[in-house]
Scaffold this motif. Structure first.
Motif, PDB file in Angstrom:
ATOM      1  N   LEU A 133      74.382  27.297  76.908  1.00  0.00           N
ATOM      2  CA  LEU A 133      73.733  27.339  75.607  1.00  0.00           C
ATOM      3  C   LEU A 133      72.351  26.703  75.636  1.00  0.00           C
ATOM      4  CD1 LEU A 133      76.672  26.519  73.173  1.00  0.00           C
ATOM      5  CD2 LEU A 133      75.498  28.693  73.457  1.00  0.00           C
ATOM      6  N   GLY A 134      72.221  25.470  76.212  1.00  0.00           N
ATOM      7  CA  GLY A 134      70.958  24.734  76.156  1.00  0.00           C
ATOM      8  C   GLY A 134      70.101  24.884  77.367  1.00  0.00           C
ATOM      9  N   GLY A 135      70.539  25.515  78.386  1.00  0.00           N
ATOM     10  CA  GLY A 135      69.767  25.651  79.605  1.00  0.00           C
ATOM     11  C   GLY A 135      69.738  24.370  80.413  1.00  0.00           C
ATOM     12  N   MET A 136      70.585  23.384  80.097  1.00  0.00           N
ATOM     13  CA  MET A 136      70.611  22.096  80.802  1.00  0.00           C
ATOM     14  C   MET A 136      71.952  21.930  81.477  1.00  0.00           C
ATOM     15  SD  MET A 136      70.081  18.242  79.306  1.00  0.00           S
ATOM     16  CE  MET A 136      68.317  18.441  79.172  1.00  0.00           C
ATOM     17  N   ASN A 137      71.926  21.428  82.709  1.00  0.00           N
ATOM     18  CA  ASN A 137      73.157  21.144  83.413  1.00  0.00           C
ATOM     19  C   ASN A 137      73.718  19.806  82.950  1.00  0.00           C
ATOM     20  OD1 ASN A 137      73.209  23.422  85.192  1.00  0.00           O
ATOM     21  ND2 ASN A 137      71.434  22.509  86.205  1.00  0.00           N
ATOM     22  N   VAL A 138      75.022  19.777  82.705  1.00  0.00           N
ATOM     23  CA  VAL A 138      75.689  18.559  82.257  1.00  0.00           C
ATOM     24  C   VAL A 138      76.907  18.334  83.128  1.00  0.00           C
ATOM     25  CG1 VAL A 138      76.842  17.409  80.356  1.00  0.00           C
ATOM     26  CG2 VAL A 138      74.899  18.898  79.902  1.00  0.00           C
ATOM     27  N   ALA A 139      77.104  17.104  83.563  1.00  0.00           N
ATOM     28  CA  ALA A 139      78.303  16.739  84.311  1.00  0.00           C
ATOM     29  C   ALA A 139      78.759  15.369  83.842  1.00  0.00           C
ATOM     30  CB  ALA A 139      78.034  16.734  85.808  1.00  0.00           C
ATOM     31  N   ILE A 175      80.492  28.206  71.493  1.00  0.00           N
ATOM     32  CA  ILE A 175      81.119  27.272  72.432  1.00  0.00           C
ATOM     33  C   ILE A 175      82.538  27.740  72.755  1.00  0.00           C
ATOM     34  CG2 ILE A 175      82.043  24.925  72.665  1.00  0.00           C
ATOM     35  CD1 ILE A 175      79.121  25.046  73.133  1.00  0.00           C
ATOM     36  N   SER A 176      82.935  27.624  74.004  1.00  0.00           N
ATOM     37  CA  SER A 176      84.252  28.053  74.466  1.00  0.00           C
ATOM     38  C   SER A 176      85.357  27.387  73.657  1.00  0.00           C
ATOM     39  CB  SER A 176      84.412  27.723  75.955  1.00  0.00           C
ATOM     40  OG  SER A 176      85.691  28.074  76.404  1.00  0.00           O
ATOM     41  N   GLY A 177      86.327  28.209  73.209  1.00  0.00           N
ATOM     42  CA  GLY A 177      87.463  27.700  72.447  1.00  0.00           C
ATOM     43  C   GLY A 177      87.255  27.731  70.953  1.00  0.00           C
ATOM     44  N   ALA A 205      74.356  40.539  61.667  1.00  0.00           N
ATOM     45  CA  ALA A 205      74.715  39.408  62.528  1.00  0.00           C
ATOM     46  C   ALA A 205      74.777  39.885  63.974  1.00  0.00           C
ATOM     47  CB  ALA A 205      76.051  38.824  62.104  1.00  0.00           C
ATOM     48  N   THR A 206      74.259  39.073  64.910  1.00  0.00           N
ATOM     49  CA  THR A 206      74.154  39.504  66.317  1.00  0.00           C
ATOM     50  C   THR A 206      74.900  38.601  67.293  1.00  0.00           C
ATOM     51  OG1 THR A 206      72.102  38.255  66.578  1.00  0.00           O
ATOM     52  CG2 THR A 206      71.916  40.572  65.893  1.00  0.00           C
ATOM     53  N   ALA A 207      75.593  37.557  66.802  1.00  0.00           N
ATOM     54  CA  ALA A 207      76.274  36.639  67.715  1.00  0.00           C
ATOM     55  C   ALA A 207      77.370  37.356  68.483  1.00  0.00           C
ATOM     56  CB  ALA A 207      76.862  35.467  66.942  1.00  0.00           C
ATOM     57  N   THR A 232      86.081  34.831  69.665  1.00  0.00           N
ATOM     58  CA  THR A 232      86.369  33.558  70.326  1.00  0.00           C
ATOM     59  C   THR A 232      85.285  33.305  71.373  1.00  0.00           C
ATOM     60  OG1 THR A 232      88.745  33.832  70.014  1.00  0.00           O
ATOM     61  CG2 THR A 232      88.043  32.259  71.675  1.00  0.00           C
ATOM     62  N   GLY A 233      84.608  32.144  71.249  1.00  0.00           N
ATOM     63  CA  GLY A 233      83.502  31.837  72.139  1.00  0.00           C
ATOM     64  C   GLY A 233      83.938  31.550  73.563  1.00  0.00           C
ATOM     65  N   ASN A 234      83.027  31.787  74.496  1.00  0.00           N
ATOM     66  CA  ASN A 234      83.290  31.470  75.903  1.00  0.00           C
ATOM     67  C   ASN A 234      82.095  30.775  76.557  1.00  0.00           C
ATOM     68  OD1 ASN A 234      81.414  33.512  76.315  1.00  0.00           O
ATOM     69  ND2 ASN A 234      82.935  35.051  76.895  1.00  0.00           N
TER      70      ASN A 234
END
Length: 476
Positions: free
Chosen positions: A361-367, A340-342, A332-334, A353-355
């Protein structure tokens, strides 16, 4: 008096002694004064209150009752080598109140100093005959201590005697009936040292007929030929104890057989615990335990090897050991940045614990956010062809230029979705609210504006959409 040299009590001295006997008080001899007689001999008298000519005075160093004459008091003072340059013909003893209690006429003696080419300490002794010597006491200067030659010689003899008993002598007699030459007087705690000449095997043993024990016991120590021992005498019990030279509470059953050790009670003890070598046991069930028996000194290492093998099997998927099926894989390499954070996950048996964010993750900006609708200052063409003012929302402060904007009113996604493309090819999509009639498909006359830090989009021209809170999502 007929004597050429003599000592006597003065009248004041006699009165002081008489009062001390009657009143039960003490006489304190304190100071000795030394004089030269005014340059010549004279005969002291009982009515004198001081010497004729004082050349030196000092604190009395020693007072004792004469061993052969119990009514005589010997009063001594030592004149230091640094004092001198005068002749001594008289000296007297004074109490703490300055009264001369006794006086002596002595043979003329010159006290030199280093300037004379010679120097010496001088001990003066004043002997007074007193009927009740128990009424006499002494106040001594604690900074000055002198000893008479006889006292020094006696002290030297006592020290040499005790030192001789502390020299390791070869024990005589037998292994269990030891004889030693003891020069000193046996008192409580008196030490004696010797070298054993034979093994006693721990059997009951005596020294000069007195029993020898381990410290604080009634058990004989194990003496080994050629080894040195220190013992001490205990008057209560009239016996000897071997000196404890080690610390510890282990006994022979706690130490491997043939191994030597010492404890609080004895030295040179031999362990009796059997040495059975390594232990081997196979654990086949989950949570099974194995107790290492006494004498297996390296059994713990073997158990650690079993646990290591079990761990290696568990991380290999599909392997079963003791009813446990392996579920984790070693490839496993994760890492935390992939989760995902939390949120948490286990990778190769380790909790992570993810950060990571959606953007990373997706390379897309989200707001996301909310905005209050406002009245548009421009006009636009509706689907029915009329021009009128409408409402819009404006968002600023983005870190990217949106390519898709989704906007809705209330807590749920309502109505039809309006999708259109502006002149830059950017797609905007948002639903109409429940108060709209669906007659607002906007063309190029719309006040839509997309920038690198925000956007402004129309939301309708019906009064029910005014001053409402819209939720928006921008993707870029």
């Amino acid at each position: 008096m007929s004597e050429k040299f003599y000592s006597l009590l003065t009248n004041i001295g006699k009165a002081k002694i008489a009062n001390s006997v009657g009143l039960g008080t003490k006489i304190n001899f304190s100071i000795m004064k030394v004089g030269d007689g005014g340059g010549s001999y004279y005969d002291p008298t009982e009515d004198q209150t001081d010497l004729k000519n004082v050349v030196w005075q000092g604190n009395i160093n020693h007072v004792e009752i004469d061993e052969e004459n119990p009514n005589w008091i010997n009063i001594e003072v030592m004149i230091p080598s640094t004092v001198g340059g005068f002749t001594i013909r008289e000296y007297g003893a004074f109490d703490e109140e300055g009264n001369m209690l006794g006086i002596c006429k002595c043979a003329e003696t010159y006290k030199p100093v280093i300037a004379d080419g010679s120097t010496k300490e001088l001990l003066l002794n004043l002997v007074l005959a007193i009927s009740n010597t128990s009424t006499v006491s002494l106040k001594v200067d604690p900074t000055i201590i002198f000893a008479k030659k006889s006292e020094v010689e006696q002290l030297r003899a006592d020290i040499n005697t005790q030192l001789s008993d502390m020299v390791y002598q070869i024990a005589g007699g037998s292994a269990t009936a030891i004889t030693l030459a003891i020069k000193g007087t046996l008192v409580n705690g008196y030490p004696i040292t010797f070298i054993a000449s034979a093994n006693n095997g721990g059997a009951a043993t005596t020294i000069n007929g007195k029993k020898l024990y381990k410290p604080g016991t009634t058990t004989s120590p194990n003496l080994i030929s050629g080894k040195a021992y220190t013992v001490w005498y205990k008057s209560t019990g009239d016996c000897f104890f071997i000196k404890a030279s080690a610390e510890g509470d282990a006994d022979v059953s706690h130490v491997l057989a043939t191994k030597k050790f010492s404890n609080d009670n004895d030295t040179g003890l031999t362990g009796t615990m059997p040495n059975n070598g390594a232990v081997s046991s196979t654990l086949t069930n989950n949570n099974q335990e194995y107790t290492i028996p006494a004498g297996f000194h390296n059994g713990l290492g073997k158990i650690k090897a079993i646990i290591t093998n079990l761990a290696a099997a568990v991380v290999k998927a599909g392997t079963t050991v003791g009813g446990i099926v392996g579920t984790f894989t070693a490839d496993a390499t994760a890492v935390a940045a992939d989760i995902i954070s939390g949120k948490t996950a286990y990778v190769n048996g380790n909790k992570i614990t993810g950060n990571a964010t959606i953007e990373s993750l997706g390379g897309m900006n989200v707001a996301t956010g909310t905005a209050i609708s406002s009245t548009d200052r421009q006009t636009y063409t509706t689907i029915s062809g009329s021009n009128s003012g409408g409402h819009y929302i404006t968002v600023t402060g983005l870190a990217f230029m949106p390519s898709i904007i989704i906007c809705y009113y209330g807590d749920t996604y309502i109505g039809n979705t309006v999708v259109y493309t502006n002149q830059s090819g950017i797609i905007k999509a948002f639903p109409i609210s429940s108060g709209d009639t669906g007659n607002w498909f906007y063309t190029t006359a719309s006040p839509t504006s997309i920038t690198s830090t925000g956007f402004s989009i129309p939301i309708g021209n019906i009064s029910t959409v005014s001053n409402k809170t819209y939720t928006w999502i921008a993707l870029g």
